[in-house]
Write a protein that holds these residues in place. Structure first.
Motif, PDB file in Angstrom:
ATOM      1  N   LEU A  92      81.905  73.502 112.329  1.00  0.00           N
ATOM      2  CA  LEU A  92      81.330  74.813 112.948  1.00  0.00           C
ATOM      3  C   LEU A  92      80.951  75.791 112.004  1.00  0.00           C
ATOM      4  O   LEU A  92      80.561  77.011 112.157  1.00  0.00           O
ATOM      5  CB  LEU A  92      82.588  75.527 113.770  1.00  0.00           C
ATOM      6  N   HIS A  93      80.977  75.622 110.772  1.00  0.00           N
ATOM      7  CA  HIS A  93      81.212  76.860 109.547  1.00  0.00           C
ATOM      8  C   HIS A  93      80.330  76.104 108.446  1.00  0.00           C
ATOM      9  O   HIS A  93      81.291  75.727 107.366  1.00  0.00           O
ATOM     10  CB  HIS A  93      82.643  77.258 109.584  1.00  0.00           C
ATOM     11  N   CYS A  94      79.218  76.179 108.119  1.00  0.00           N
ATOM     12  CA  CYS A  94      78.466  76.080 106.758  1.00  0.00           C
ATOM     13  C   CYS A  94      77.457  76.839 106.790  1.00  0.00           C
ATOM     14  O   CYS A  94      76.443  76.863 107.714  1.00  0.00           O
ATOM     15  CB  CYS A  94      78.338  74.580 106.768  1.00  0.00           C
ATOM     16  N   HIS A  95      77.443  77.593 105.847  1.00  0.00           N
ATOM     17  CA  HIS A  95      76.304  78.463 105.570  1.00  0.00           C
ATOM     18  C   HIS A  95      75.013  77.501 104.894  1.00  0.00           C
ATOM     19  O   HIS A  95      75.391  77.027 103.979  1.00  0.00           O
ATOM     20  CB  HIS A  95      76.463  79.351 104.438  1.00  0.00           C
ATOM     21  N   ILE A  96      73.640  77.558 105.586  1.00  0.00           N
ATOM     22  CA  ILE A  96      72.796  76.501 105.173  1.00  0.00           C
ATOM     23  C   ILE A  96      72.411  76.671 103.775  1.00  0.00           C
ATOM     24  O   ILE A  96      72.286  75.701 102.909  1.00  0.00           O
ATOM     25  CB  ILE A  96      71.573  76.671 106.219  1.00  0.00           C
ATOM     26  N   ILE A 124      83.340  85.609 113.708  1.00  0.00           N
ATOM     27  CA  ILE A 124      83.304  86.675 112.691  1.00  0.00           C
ATOM     28  C   ILE A 124      84.261  86.406 111.322  1.00  0.00           C
ATOM     29  O   ILE A 124      85.383  85.819 111.586  1.00  0.00           O
ATOM     30  CB  ILE A 124      83.876  87.879 112.957  1.00  0.00           C
ATOM     31  N   HIS A 125      83.685  86.310 110.179  1.00  0.00           N
ATOM     32  CA  HIS A 125      84.399  86.349 109.058  1.00  0.00           C
ATOM     33  C   HIS A 125      85.435  87.243 108.889  1.00  0.00           C
ATOM     34  O   HIS A 125      85.169  88.208 108.690  1.00  0.00           O
ATOM     35  CB  HIS A 125      83.665  86.255 107.833  1.00  0.00           C
ATOM     36  N   ALA A 126      86.680  86.987 108.767  1.00  0.00           N
ATOM     37  CA  ALA A 126      87.855  87.719 108.586  1.00  0.00           C
ATOM     38  C   ALA A 126      89.019  86.787 108.157  1.00  0.00           C
ATOM     39  O   ALA A 126      88.954  85.779 108.447  1.00  0.00           O
ATOM     40  CB  ALA A 126      88.299  88.312 110.053  1.00  0.00           C
ATOM     41  N   SER A 135      85.788  83.051 111.528  1.00  0.00           N
ATOM     42  CA  SER A 135      85.765  82.200 110.405  1.00  0.00           C
ATOM     43  C   SER A 135      86.722  82.440 109.307  1.00  0.00           C
ATOM     44  O   SER A 135      86.750  83.557 108.613  1.00  0.00           O
ATOM     45  CB  SER A 135      84.210  82.600 109.940  1.00  0.00           C
ATOM     46  N   HIS A 136      87.259  81.482 109.061  1.00  0.00           N
ATOM     47  CA  HIS A 136      88.485  81.416 108.004  1.00  0.00           C
ATOM     48  C   HIS A 136      89.769  81.921 109.106  1.00  0.00           C
ATOM     49  O   HIS A 136      90.589  81.126 109.545  1.00  0.00           O
ATOM     50  CB  HIS A 136      87.980  82.394 106.868  1.00  0.00           C
ATOM     51  N   GLY A 137      90.158  83.245 108.730  1.00  0.00           N
ATOM     52  CA  GLY A 137      91.264  83.603 109.538  1.00  0.00           C
ATOM     53  C   GLY A 137      92.632  83.468 108.970  1.00  0.00           C
ATOM     54  O   GLY A 137      93.773  83.602 109.488  1.00  0.00           O
ATOM     55  N   SER A 153      83.301  73.087 105.693  1.00  0.00           N
ATOM     56  CA  SER A 153      83.162  73.147 104.202  1.00  0.00           C
ATOM     57  C   SER A 153      82.544  74.362 103.592  1.00  0.00           C
ATOM     58  O   SER A 153      82.511  74.681 102.408  1.00  0.00           O
ATOM     59  CB  SER A 153      82.145  71.911 103.734  1.00  0.00           C
ATOM     60  N   ASP A 154      82.043  75.383 104.488  1.00  0.00           N
ATOM     61  CA  ASP A 154      81.819  76.869 104.308  1.00  0.00           C
ATOM     62  C   ASP A 154      80.390  76.663 103.181  1.00  0.00           C
ATOM     63  O   ASP A 154      79.305  77.030 103.683  1.00  0.00           O
ATOM     64  CB  ASP A 154      82.736  77.522 103.303  1.00  0.00           C
ATOM     65  N   ASP A 155      80.514  76.454 101.890  1.00  0.00           N
ATOM     66  CA  ASP A 155      79.204  76.441 101.078  1.00  0.00           C
ATOM     67  C   ASP A 155      79.627  75.290 100.174  1.00  0.00           C
ATOM     68  O   ASP A 155      79.981  75.518  98.867  1.00  0.00           O
ATOM     69  CB  ASP A 155      79.338  77.608 100.250  1.00  0.00           C
TER      70      ASP A 155
HETATM   71 ZN   LIG Z   1      81.428  81.494 105.619  1.00  0.00          ZN
END
Ligand SMILES: [Zn+2]
Ligand SMILES: Nc1ncnc2[nH]cnc12
Length: 322
Positions: free
Chosen positions: A10-14, A188-190, A212-214, A269-271
């Protein structure tokens, strides 16, 4: 061994998923010196602010619709090879303006890459438009209005990324209201670079279904209980957190504690190349380092699909494929 498990992300910055060899290929194409950001085949950065600078420099190596198609296709094809059936990539239409092709061409390129990867491998992909916190609320509202105007079948969610220690969540409520009103899923990233208060602010002001994270919610037991009770899904990224020194090592990462407290967690994996990880590796870390069983990990993948920003027929099809 998680190699044979089906996966979802659900969370990877392209732009943060660009493998260094592909970034080097782009640098050659556009005659850009990348010796300051890539050394010995790896991205070079020291702390979060420096990481963001390195990330932006890598993003600027991708300059055309075709470059973005190539990037999305390469990433999703790699994910599919690791058994991934669903992926949400975080995209930044503002970036299309920065590089001069405009937001429409930027999204068109990424959508073409998602389509090509689906054709080759069957992987389902969606895009989450992000606003950038350090660019401020006005830019955020402009981007939200753009997202509302430019409906796209593969754009299904809205996020806030960037420097969490700048501005207040409340500054961005209007942007989130615009996005929610046009039917986008909200995350939301928090609780990454800032503490539990930031997660609480995000819940109070934005009412997201996911965070996002939390993970720094762990600093406040009442907040952890609230996240569990409200069923808010956490897009956790342990490799990113350890790499950015949010936690010193995997032994002190709170994924297990959040899970035991009843929070709905997912693996992401995020980045990935910036943090020397991959979705495949995050699954391995959960299994081999954090001691989650295959059943528990499959439960996280199911949570990701349950919380995915997709239409219901697609969700049912993905759940059936698990
Ligand atoms: Zn992120
Ligand atoms: N880990 C992260 N946190 C906040 N913003 C980001 N943009 C790209 N990666 C990010």
């Amino acid at each position: 061994m998680t190699a044979y498990l089906k996966k979802a992300e659900l969370h990877c910055h392209i732009e943060g998923a660009a493998p260094p060899p592909l970034a080097i290929e782009m640098a050659r194409k556009y005659n850009v010196d990348v010796s300051g950001i890539i050394r010995d085949g790896a991205y070079v950065w020291t702390d979060f602010s420096h990481f963001i600078k390195c990330y932006d420099a890598v993003a600027e190596l991708f300059r055309t619709e075709e470059d973005y198609a190539l990037l999305a296709e390469a990433y999703l094809t790699e994910l599919a090879a690791a058994g991934t059936i669903y992926s949400e990539i975080i995209v930044s239409p503002d970036h299309g303006n920065t590089i001069g092709i405009g937001s429409d061409a930027y999204l068109r390129g990424l959508a073409a890459g998602i389509g090509a990867a689906k054709e080759k491998t069957g992987i389902e992909g969606r895009m989450i438009i992000t606003i950038i916190r350090h660019m401020g609320p006005e830019a955020a509202e402009r981007t939200a209005l753009y997202a509302a105007k430019r409906e796209h079948p593969l754009v299904t969610g809205f996020n806030l990324a960037g420097e969490e220690r700048m501005h207040k969540v409340a500054d961005f409520t209007r942007a989130f209201d615009i996005a929610r009103d046009c039917g986008l899923g909200i995350t939301i990233h928090a609780g990454e670079m800032a503490g539990a208060f930031s997660v609480r602010d995000a819940l109070d002001h934005v009412r997201p279904s996911r965070i996002s994270h939390g993970v720094r919610a762990i600093e406040d037991a009442d907040l952890v209980k609230r996240i569990a009770d409200e069923g808010v899904v956490l897009e956790t990224c342990p490799g990113s957190n350890v790499s950015l020194q949010v936690f010193p090592d995997f032994a002190s990462h709170p994924l297990r504690a959040l899970y035991e407290a009843g929070c709905r967690v997912t693996l992401n994996s995020d980045d990935p190349p910036f943090f020397h990880t991959s979705l495949k590796q995050e699954y391995e870390i959960a299994s081999q380092v954090m001691g989650f069983s295959d059943d528990e990990i499959n439960g996280m993948t199911r949570t990701a699909i349950d919380a995915a920003f997709v239409d219901e027929p697609t969700r049912r099809r993905l759940l059936a494929a698990l």
